[in-house]
Design an enzyme around this catalytic site. Structure first.
Site, PDB file in Angstrom:
ATOM      1  N   ASP A 172      18.768 -25.713 -37.297  1.00  0.00           N
ATOM      2  CA  ASP A 172      18.543 -25.089 -38.598  1.00  0.00           C
ATOM      3  C   ASP A 172      17.896 -26.137 -39.506  1.00  0.00           C
ATOM      4  O   ASP A 172      17.928 -27.340 -39.212  1.00  0.00           O
ATOM      5  CB  ASP A 172      19.862 -24.587 -39.196  1.00  0.00           C
ATOM      6  CG  ASP A 172      19.620 -23.424 -40.163  1.00  0.00           C
ATOM      7  OD1 ASP A 172      19.939 -22.282 -39.807  1.00  0.00           O
ATOM      8  OD2 ASP A 172      19.087 -23.674 -41.270  1.00  0.00           O
TER       9      ASP A 172
ATOM     10  N   LEU B  92      22.205  -6.246 -32.369  1.00  0.00           N
ATOM     11  CA  LEU B  92      23.593  -6.378 -32.831  1.00  0.00           C
ATOM     12  C   LEU B  92      23.766  -5.868 -34.255  1.00  0.00           C
ATOM     13  O   LEU B  92      22.861  -5.913 -35.079  1.00  0.00           O
ATOM     14  CB  LEU B  92      24.073  -7.823 -32.723  1.00  0.00           C
ATOM     15  CG  LEU B  92      23.388  -8.921 -33.549  1.00  0.00           C
ATOM     16  CD1 LEU B  92      23.872  -8.946 -34.984  1.00  0.00           C
ATOM     17  CD2 LEU B  92      23.641 -10.252 -32.901  1.00  0.00           C
TER      18      LEU B  92
ATOM     19  N   GLU C  89      25.947  -6.251 -37.759  1.00  0.00           N
ATOM     20  CA  GLU C  89      26.791  -7.209 -38.471  1.00  0.00           C
ATOM     21  C   GLU C  89      28.219  -6.675 -38.476  1.00  0.00           C
ATOM     22  O   GLU C  89      28.443  -5.471 -38.525  1.00  0.00           O
ATOM     23  CB  GLU C  89      26.292  -7.394 -39.902  1.00  0.00           C
ATOM     24  CG  GLU C  89      25.049  -8.237 -39.951  1.00  0.00           C
ATOM     25  CD  GLU C  89      24.582  -8.498 -41.377  1.00  0.00           C
ATOM     26  OE1 GLU C  89      25.407  -8.431 -42.307  1.00  0.00           O
ATOM     27  OE2 GLU C  89      23.383  -8.754 -41.550  1.00  0.00           O
TER      28      GLU C  89
ATOM     29  N   ASN D  33      15.898   1.206 -35.266  1.00  0.00           N
ATOM     30  CA  ASN D  33      16.474   1.130 -36.615  1.00  0.00           C
ATOM     31  C   ASN D  33      16.010   2.302 -37.476  1.00  0.00           C
ATOM     32  O   ASN D  33      16.794   2.884 -38.230  1.00  0.00           O
ATOM     33  CB  ASN D  33      16.092  -0.194 -37.292  1.00  0.00           C
ATOM     34  CG  ASN D  33      17.073  -1.303 -36.933  1.00  0.00           C
ATOM     35  OD1 ASN D  33      18.093  -1.052 -36.305  1.00  0.00           O
ATOM     36  ND2 ASN D  33      16.775  -2.524 -37.345  1.00  0.00           N
TER      37      ASN D  33
ATOM     38  N   PHE E  27      26.478   7.543 -36.443  1.00  0.00           N
ATOM     39  CA  PHE E  27      25.532   7.505 -37.573  1.00  0.00           C
ATOM     40  C   PHE E  27      25.355   8.858 -38.253  1.00  0.00           C
ATOM     41  O   PHE E  27      24.277   9.211 -38.702  1.00  0.00           O
ATOM     42  CB  PHE E  27      24.187   6.888 -37.138  1.00  0.00           C
ATOM     43  CG  PHE E  27      24.274   5.396 -37.138  1.00  0.00           C
ATOM     44  CD1 PHE E  27      25.016   4.745 -36.181  1.00  0.00           C
ATOM     45  CD2 PHE E  27      23.672   4.648 -38.135  1.00  0.00           C
ATOM     46  CE1 PHE E  27      25.171   3.370 -36.201  1.00  0.00           C
ATOM     47  CE2 PHE E  27      23.820   3.273 -38.175  1.00  0.00           C
ATOM     48  CZ  PHE E  27      24.566   2.633 -37.200  1.00  0.00           C
TER      49      PHE E  27
ATOM     50  N   GLY F 227      27.297   8.759 -46.973  1.00  0.00           N
ATOM     51  CA  GLY F 227      27.720   7.636 -47.801  1.00  0.00           C
ATOM     52  C   GLY F 227      26.806   7.479 -48.994  1.00  0.00           C
ATOM     53  O   GLY F 227      26.056   8.404 -49.346  1.00  0.00           O
TER      54      GLY F 227
ATOM     55  N   CYS G 297      18.616  -5.081 -42.509  1.00  0.00           N
ATOM     56  CA  CYS G 297      17.665  -4.572 -41.514  1.00  0.00           C
ATOM     57  C   CYS G 297      17.018  -3.238 -41.871  1.00  0.00           C
ATOM     58  O   CYS G 297      15.791  -3.132 -41.914  1.00  0.00           O
ATOM     59  CB  CYS G 297      18.351  -4.457 -40.157  1.00  0.00           C
ATOM     60  SG  CYS G 297      18.804  -6.046 -39.483  1.00  0.00           S
TER      61      CYS G 297
ATOM     62  N   LYS H 179      28.371  -2.680 -46.049  1.00  0.00           N
ATOM     63  CA  LYS H 179      29.270  -1.849 -45.243  1.00  0.00           C
ATOM     64  C   LYS H 179      30.543  -2.673 -45.053  1.00  0.00           C
ATOM     65  O   LYS H 179      30.590  -3.847 -45.483  1.00  0.00           O
ATOM     66  CB  LYS H 179      28.642  -1.499 -43.885  1.00  0.00           C
ATOM     67  CG  LYS H 179      28.362  -2.717 -43.012  1.00  0.00           C
ATOM     68  CD  LYS H 179      27.853  -2.315 -41.639  1.00  0.00           C
ATOM     69  CE  LYS H 179      27.685  -3.543 -40.767  1.00  0.00           C
ATOM     70  NZ  LYS H 179      27.247  -3.236 -39.414  1.00  0.00           N
TER      71      LYS H 179
HETATM   72  C1  UDX Z   1      21.574  -2.333 -37.944  1.00  0.00           C
HETATM   73  C2  UDX Z   1      21.493  -1.725 -36.536  1.00  0.00           C
HETATM   74  O1  UDX Z   1      22.618  -0.865 -36.309  1.00  0.00           O
HETATM   75  C3  UDX Z   1      21.417  -2.821 -35.484  1.00  0.00           C
HETATM   76  O2  UDX Z   1      21.264  -2.246 -34.203  1.00  0.00           O
HETATM   77  C4  UDX Z   1      20.240  -3.725 -35.805  1.00  0.00           C
HETATM   78  O3  UDX Z   1      20.159  -4.775 -34.903  1.00  0.00           O
HETATM   79  C5  UDX Z   1      20.360  -4.278 -37.226  1.00  0.00           C
HETATM   80  O4  UDX Z   1      20.475  -3.199 -38.154  1.00  0.00           O
HETATM   81  P1  UDX Z   1      23.472  -3.426 -39.457  1.00  0.00           P
HETATM   82  O5  UDX Z   1      22.407  -3.784 -40.440  1.00  0.00           O
HETATM   83  O6  UDX Z   1      24.519  -4.438 -39.137  1.00  0.00           O
HETATM   84  O7  UDX Z   1      22.814  -3.029 -38.044  1.00  0.00           O
HETATM   85  O8  UDX Z   1      24.174  -2.126 -40.053  1.00  0.00           O
HETATM   86  P2  UDX Z   1      24.607  -0.686 -39.495  1.00  0.00           P
HETATM   87  O9  UDX Z   1      25.994  -0.725 -38.999  1.00  0.00           O
HETATM   88  O10 UDX Z   1      23.596  -0.107 -38.609  1.00  0.00           O
HETATM   89  O11 UDX Z   1      24.590   0.136 -40.880  1.00  0.00           O
HETATM   90  C6  UDX Z   1      23.408   0.214 -41.656  1.00  0.00           C
HETATM   91  C7  UDX Z   1      23.653   0.980 -42.915  1.00  0.00           C
HETATM   92  O12 UDX Z   1      23.841   2.376 -42.656  1.00  0.00           O
HETATM   93  C8  UDX Z   1      24.887   0.530 -43.699  1.00  0.00           C
HETATM   94  O13 UDX Z   1      24.616   0.541 -45.074  1.00  0.00           O
HETATM   95  C9  UDX Z   1      25.920   1.590 -43.337  1.00  0.00           C
HETATM   96  O14 UDX Z   1      26.936   1.749 -44.301  1.00  0.00           O
HETATM   97  C10 UDX Z   1      25.042   2.837 -43.253  1.00  0.00           C
HETATM   98  N1  UDX Z   1      25.622   3.887 -42.412  1.00  0.00           N
HETATM   99  C11 UDX Z   1      25.740   3.699 -41.064  1.00  0.00           C
HETATM  100  C12 UDX Z   1      26.019   5.092 -42.996  1.00  0.00           C
HETATM  101  O15 UDX Z   1      25.929   5.293 -44.219  1.00  0.00           O
HETATM  102  N2  UDX Z   1      26.503   6.081 -42.180  1.00  0.00           N
HETATM  103  C13 UDX Z   1      26.629   5.933 -40.839  1.00  0.00           C
HETATM  104  O16 UDX Z   1      27.074   6.893 -40.169  1.00  0.00           O
HETATM  105  C14 UDX Z   1      26.240   4.705 -40.255  1.00  0.00           C
END
Ligand code: UDX
Length: 423
Positions: free
Chosen positions: A31, A149, A151, A204, A245, A249, A256, A317
């Site tokens: 880093d 992945l 978070e 995504n 998904f 919300g 991402c 989240k």
């Molecule tokens: C996401 C992808 O899932 C992952 O595969 C990629 O590598 C990086 O981006 P992440 O950013 O960690 O991962 O968040 P994720 O769990 O996907 O949620 C994204 C957003 O969608 C959050 O704000 C979450 O609250 C929202 N969400 C997710 C909803 O509002 N409803 C759902 O049913 C699922």
């Protein structure tokens, strides 16, 4: 076992380094922030991820994981060089490739002959070729290997991937990477780099589409008196749709989805395609922040000006400490702009924030408030003492933007309750 360099120790890089060391490889992570390298060397992990601190320390003590300053120091002898660098959104909405490009330039003459540079960052389609051009080495391969992945469950997702996607022009280089992941027993898709890069963006974008879809459906449910929870359940039972998904919300956010959807729209636009579908997905999401603000204003008596809003949850989240592009913060910003005072609590946020009163616990956040807004789905909010909340709050009214609480129980305690798309 392979010698591996991982450049960048953010959520993706640190997780990748830790689990590759856990799988038995010899890993050097680099880093450019000196204090971060020092802290990691002491086994101190700066981000909140289940099990990551333990796995980093396991790697350090086994002598398989070390941290160094600067990419050059990490790449010597490495058979694989993983680029896990940020690709932030540039001013025009495109992904900013400058970190990836500058590391490619820096390591160009240091990567060992026959080494494989692996692009794990989410990079615009065509970046594989760009990195190869900057390296300008006939004896080094560049392979795309996007990371999927989430978070909050980064280690779990990395060790149990639904699939491993490898984009390579050279089959032998692709197979060497397949071997590296052999012990994960995951399905592997080997394709060309442009397809691998596209898969990450569209995966995504599709997930964001699902969330925007269910948020739009939730709005429809409110108009016709249906309950989105049952509607989503009934949809999800169709195996072609699935349950994941489909939770309504306050809108999707994080590091991402917002960045990648905008970048994908830009990439399409650059090639003359408007991608109206994805544009609508983004605008439905922007509307969702507004809709939650309207619900809060309505619950507070019609206007939010001069009112106090108690907020539960600031991270984008639950199970993460990340507030980047957090829907909670977008809602809070709008509340502040309309003249509200915001008292907020989040289990992972202890630092001071501009204009937001960060409270020590969930009860302190509701004291004297005109309305409580639940904005992040932290499990612990389900189990709080509603009688105590009722005694502390100024007006017993709750807007539950995550449909986290039980409306029956909340109403029984004397609150008015408004969720998203539910009765
Ligand atoms: C996401 C992808 O899932 C992952 O595969 C990629 O590598 C990086 O981006 P992440 O950013 O960690 O991962 O968040 P994720 O769990 O996907 O949620 C994204 C957003 O969608 C959050 O704000 C979450 O609250 C929202 N969400 C997710 C909803 O509002 N409803 C759902 O049913 C699922």
């Amino acid at each position: 076992m392979a010698d591996i360099a991982v450049i960048g120790t953010g959520y993706v890089g640190l997780t990748t380094g830790a689990y590759l060391a856990h799988l038995g490889h010899n890993v050097t992570c680099a880093d450019v922030i000196e204090e971060k390298v020092e802290a990691l060397t002491r086994g101190e992990v700066p981000i909140h991820e289940d099990g990551l601190t333990d796995m980093v320390n396991e790697g350090i003590h086994a002598g398989r994981l070390r941290f160094v300053f600067g990419a050059t120091a990490a790449v010597h002898d490495a058979e694989f060089v993983f680029l896990c660098l940020p690709t932030p959104q540039g001013e025009d909405g495109t992904a900013d490739l400058s970190y990836v490009e500058s590391v490619a330039r820096e390591i160009a003459s240091h990567v060992r002959s026959d080494g494989i540079v692996v692009n794990k960052s989410t990079v615009p389609v065509g970046s594989n070729l760009r990195v190869a051009a900057l390296l300008n080495r006939d004896d080094v391969h560049v392979v795309s290997n996007p990371e999927f992945l989430r978070e909050g469950q980064a280690l779990h997702d990395s060790l149990n991937p639904d699939r491993i996607v490898i984009g390579a022009y050279d089959q032998e280089a692709a197979l060497r990477l397949v071997e590296l992941y052999e012990s994960l027993h995951a399905p592997v898709l080997v394709t060309d780099p442009a397809s691998a890069e596209t898969i990450k963006y569209v995966a995504n974008a599709f997930l964001a589409t699902k969330v925007s879809f269910i948020n739009a459906v939730a709005h429809f449910c409110e108009l016709v008196g249906a309950d989105v929870k049952d509607v989503a359940l009934g949809m999800g039972q169709d195996k072609r749709i699935g349950f994941e998904f489909l939770k309504p919300g306050p809108g999707w956010g994080g590091s991402c989805f917002p960045k990648d959807t905008r970048a994908l729209i830009h990439m399409a636009e650059d090639r003359g395609y408007g991608f109206d579908l994805l544009r609508s997905v983004v605008s439905v999401n922007d509307e969702q922040y507004e809709r939650v603000v309207e619900k809060i204003a309505f619950a507070a008596g019609g206007s939010i000006e001069g009112k106090t809003v108690g907020v539960w949850g600031l991270t984008f989240k639950a199970r993460t400490d990340d507030m980047r592009e957090s829907p909670s913060l977008f809602v809070v910003e709008r509340l502040l702009a309309q003249g509200a005072t915001v008292n907020a609590f989040d289990p992972m946020v202890k630092k001071e924030l501009d204009r937001i009163n960060v409270c020590a616990d969930a009860y302190a956040a509701v004291e004297g408030a005109d309305v409580l807004a639940v904005l992040t789905e932290w499990d612990e909010f389900r189990y709080l003492d509603l009688a105590k909340v009722k005694a502390l709050i100024g007006m017993p009214t709750i807007v539950d933007a995550r449909n986290l609480l039980d409306p029956v129980s909340v109403r029984r305690h004397g609150f008015t309750y408004d969720g998203i798309g539910r009765l």
